[in-house]
Design a protein around this motif. Structure first.
Motif, PDB file in Angstrom:
ATOM      1  N   PHE A 130      -9.796 -16.707  -3.748  1.00  0.00           N
ATOM      2  CA  PHE A 130     -11.207 -16.456  -3.492  1.00  0.00           C
ATOM      3  C   PHE A 130     -11.982 -17.741  -3.760  1.00  0.00           C
ATOM      4  O   PHE A 130     -11.804 -18.374  -4.804  1.00  0.00           O
ATOM      5  N   THR A 131     -12.812 -18.138  -2.810  1.00  0.00           N
ATOM      6  CA  THR A 131     -13.614 -19.342  -2.961  1.00  0.00           C
ATOM      7  C   THR A 131     -15.089 -18.996  -2.824  1.00  0.00           C
ATOM      8  O   THR A 131     -15.497 -18.327  -1.874  1.00  0.00           O
ATOM      9  N   TYR A 132     -15.846 -19.427  -3.828  1.00  0.00           N
ATOM     10  CA  TYR A 132     -17.307 -19.296  -3.819  1.00  0.00           C
ATOM     11  C   TYR A 132     -17.834 -20.375  -4.762  1.00  0.00           C
ATOM     12  O   TYR A 132     -18.074 -20.138  -5.932  1.00  0.00           O
ATOM     13  N   GLY A 133     -17.894 -21.583  -4.259  1.00  0.00           N
ATOM     14  CA  GLY A 133     -18.247 -22.723  -5.091  1.00  0.00           C
ATOM     15  C   GLY A 133     -17.017 -23.313  -5.771  1.00  0.00           C
ATOM     16  O   GLY A 133     -16.777 -24.497  -5.732  1.00  0.00           O
ATOM     17  N   SER A 134     -16.214 -22.474  -6.393  1.00  0.00           N
ATOM     18  CA  SER A 134     -14.936 -22.870  -6.973  1.00  0.00           C
ATOM     19  C   SER A 134     -13.887 -21.884  -6.462  1.00  0.00           C
ATOM     20  O   SER A 134     -14.213 -20.931  -5.763  1.00  0.00           O
ATOM     21  N   THR A 135     -12.627 -22.114  -6.814  1.00  0.00           N
ATOM     22  CA  THR A 135     -11.550 -21.257  -6.322  1.00  0.00           C
ATOM     23  C   THR A 135     -10.891 -20.511  -7.476  1.00  0.00           C
ATOM     24  O   THR A 135     -10.710 -21.057  -8.560  1.00  0.00           O
ATOM     25  N   ALA A 136     -10.548 -19.260  -7.205  1.00  0.00           N
ATOM     26  CA  ALA A 136      -9.804 -18.439  -8.157  1.00  0.00           C
ATOM     27  C   ALA A 136      -8.666 -17.768  -7.401  1.00  0.00           C
ATOM     28  O   ALA A 136      -8.788 -17.466  -6.212  1.00  0.00           O
ATOM     29  N   HIS A 137      -7.558 -17.548  -8.089  1.00  0.00           N
ATOM     30  CA  HIS A 137      -6.417 -16.827  -7.534  1.00  0.00           C
ATOM     31  C   HIS A 137      -6.214 -15.594  -8.399  1.00  0.00           C
ATOM     32  O   HIS A 137      -6.371 -15.652  -9.618  1.00  0.00           O
ATOM     33  N   GLY A 138      -5.862 -14.475  -7.772  1.00  0.00           N
ATOM     34  CA  GLY A 138      -5.689 -13.275  -8.571  1.00  0.00           C
ATOM     35  C   GLY A 138      -5.037 -12.142  -7.819  1.00  0.00           C
ATOM     36  O   GLY A 138      -4.420 -12.333  -6.771  1.00  0.00           O
ATOM     37  N   ILE A 139      -5.217 -10.961  -8.375  1.00  0.00           N
ATOM     38  CA  ILE A 139      -4.677  -9.743  -7.792  1.00  0.00           C
ATOM     39  C   ILE A 139      -5.747  -8.654  -7.876  1.00  0.00           C
ATOM     40  O   ILE A 139      -6.504  -8.591  -8.844  1.00  0.00           O
ATOM     41  N   ALA A 140      -5.827  -7.839  -6.847  1.00  0.00           N
ATOM     42  CA  ALA A 140      -6.747  -6.703  -6.833  1.00  0.00           C
ATOM     43  C   ALA A 140      -5.946  -5.434  -6.580  1.00  0.00           C
ATOM     44  O   ALA A 140      -5.034  -5.421  -5.754  1.00  0.00           O
ATOM     45  N   ILE A 141      -6.300  -4.389  -7.311  1.00  0.00           N
ATOM     46  CA  ILE A 141      -5.714  -3.066  -7.122  1.00  0.00           C
ATOM     47  C   ILE A 141      -6.830  -2.193  -6.542  1.00  0.00           C
ATOM     48  O   ILE A 141      -7.934  -2.147  -7.092  1.00  0.00           O
ATOM     49  N   VAL A 142      -6.541  -1.539  -5.426  1.00  0.00           N
ATOM     50  CA  VAL A 142      -7.569  -0.812  -4.686  1.00  0.00           C
ATOM     51  C   VAL A 142      -7.132   0.635  -4.460  1.00  0.00           C
ATOM     52  O   VAL A 142      -5.992   0.888  -4.087  1.00  0.00           O
ATOM     53  N   ARG A 143      -8.061   1.573  -4.702  1.00  0.00           N
ATOM     54  CA  ARG A 143      -7.823   2.990  -4.408  1.00  0.00           C
ATOM     55  C   ARG A 143      -8.788   3.409  -3.309  1.00  0.00           C
ATOM     56  O   ARG A 143      -9.977   3.096  -3.357  1.00  0.00           O
ATOM     57  N   PHE A 187       0.843  -1.194   0.000  1.00  0.00           N
ATOM     58  CA  PHE A 187       0.000   0.000   0.000  1.00  0.00           C
ATOM     59  C   PHE A 187       0.877   1.242   0.000  1.00  0.00           C
ATOM     60  O   PHE A 187       1.828   1.342   0.779  1.00  0.00           O
ATOM     61  N   ASN A 188       0.561   2.191  -0.883  1.00  0.00           N
ATOM     62  CA  ASN A 188       1.249   3.466  -0.956  1.00  0.00           C
ATOM     63  C   ASN A 188       0.374   4.505  -0.264  1.00  0.00           C
ATOM     64  O   ASN A 188      -0.668   4.902  -0.798  1.00  0.00           O
ATOM     65  N   GLN A 189       0.784   4.923   0.910  1.00  0.00           N
ATOM     66  CA  GLN A 189      -0.016   5.843   1.704  1.00  0.00           C
ATOM     67  C   GLN A 189      -0.203   7.192   1.007  1.00  0.00           C
ATOM     68  O   GLN A 189      -1.261   7.807   1.105  1.00  0.00           O
ATOM     69  N   GLU A 190       0.816   7.630   0.288  1.00  0.00           N
ATOM     70  CA  GLU A 190       0.752   8.933  -0.391  1.00  0.00           C
ATOM     71  C   GLU A 190      -0.325   8.955  -1.478  1.00  0.00           C
ATOM     72  O   GLU A 190      -1.097   9.907  -1.584  1.00  0.00           O
ATOM     73  N   THR A 191      -0.380   7.904  -2.293  1.00  0.00           N
ATOM     74  CA  THR A 191      -1.360   7.865  -3.383  1.00  0.00           C
ATOM     75  C   THR A 191      -2.661   7.182  -2.982  1.00  0.00           C
ATOM     76  O   THR A 191      -3.633   7.213  -3.742  1.00  0.00           O
ATOM     77  N   GLN A 192      -2.670   6.528  -1.830  1.00  0.00           N
ATOM     78  CA  GLN A 192      -3.828   5.784  -1.337  1.00  0.00           C
ATOM     79  C   GLN A 192      -4.226   4.649  -2.284  1.00  0.00           C
ATOM     80  O   GLN A 192      -5.404   4.355  -2.482  1.00  0.00           O
ATOM     81  N   VAL A 193      -3.212   4.021  -2.901  1.00  0.00           N
ATOM     82  CA  VAL A 193      -3.419   2.893  -3.800  1.00  0.00           C
ATOM     83  C   VAL A 193      -2.637   1.700  -3.268  1.00  0.00           C
ATOM     84  O   VAL A 193      -1.492   1.839  -2.838  1.00  0.00           O
ATOM     85  N   GLY A 194      -3.265   0.539  -3.305  1.00  0.00           N
ATOM     86  CA  GLY A 194      -2.604  -0.674  -2.868  1.00  0.00           C
ATOM     87  C   GLY A 194      -3.000  -1.841  -3.749  1.00  0.00           C
ATOM     88  O   GLY A 194      -3.899  -1.735  -4.583  1.00  0.00           O
ATOM     89  N   PHE A 195      -2.310  -2.953  -3.557  1.00  0.00           N
ATOM     90  CA  PHE A 195      -2.657  -4.158  -4.298  1.00  0.00           C
ATOM     91  C   PHE A 195      -2.358  -5.366  -3.433  1.00  0.00           C
ATOM     92  O   PHE A 195      -1.607  -5.288  -2.470  1.00  0.00           O
ATOM     93  N   GLY A 196      -2.982  -6.467  -3.800  1.00  0.00           N
ATOM     94  CA  GLY A 196      -2.736  -7.698  -3.077  1.00  0.00           C
ATOM     95  C   GLY A 196      -3.082  -8.905  -3.912  1.00  0.00           C
ATOM     96  O   GLY A 196      -3.980  -8.855  -4.754  1.00  0.00           O
ATOM     97  N   GLU A 197      -2.354  -9.989  -3.662  1.00  0.00           N
ATOM     98  CA  GLU A 197      -2.670 -11.268  -4.279  1.00  0.00           C
ATOM     99  C   GLU A 197      -3.664 -11.990  -3.369  1.00  0.00           C
ATOM    100  O   GLU A 197      -3.567 -11.901  -2.154  1.00  0.00           O
ATOM    101  N   PHE A 198      -4.598 -12.695  -3.978  1.00  0.00           N
ATOM    102  CA  PHE A 198      -5.638 -13.337  -3.170  1.00  0.00           C
ATOM    103  C   PHE A 198      -6.036 -14.681  -3.741  1.00  0.00           C
ATOM    104  O   PHE A 198      -5.794 -14.991  -4.906  1.00  0.00           O
TER     105      PHE A 198
END
Length: 99
Positions: A57-70, A44-55
């Protein structure tokens, strides 16, 4: 935020606004099954208020990915994600032991 945007580019999913997101996630009735998200690596970059993470996610099946959040005022204003459906465990999906 009230004007939050959730997207999965380029054209898989796009939801704008809190009400659209509420409906996407099941509305008053909720989703019929349990959702689970596990975060693996975050930055997370506090100055720009943008972060990302690898995850995973399970909801019936499983997925792996990345999310970028502002963030805007300590609330999510934009969530963009990319994911890949896989039944592999996270460590096998990313081949952790390879390095």
């Amino acid at each position: 935020t009230e004007d939050a945007v959730y997207s999965e580019p380029p054209t898989k999913q796009l939801y704008r606004g809190r009400q659209a997101l509420f409906e996407f996630f099941g509305g008053e009735d909720g989703r019929p099954g349990q959702m689970s998200m596990t975060w693996h690596h975050l930055a997370f970059n506090q100055e720009t208020q943008v972060g990302f993470g690898e995850f995973s996610f399970t909801y019936g099946s499983t997925a792996h990915g990345i999310a970028i959040v502002r963030l805007k005022g300590e609330k999510i204003s934009n969530w963009r994600e990319y994911w890949y459906k896989s039944d592999l465990l996270w460590k096998d999906f990313v081949q952790e032991n390879r390095f």
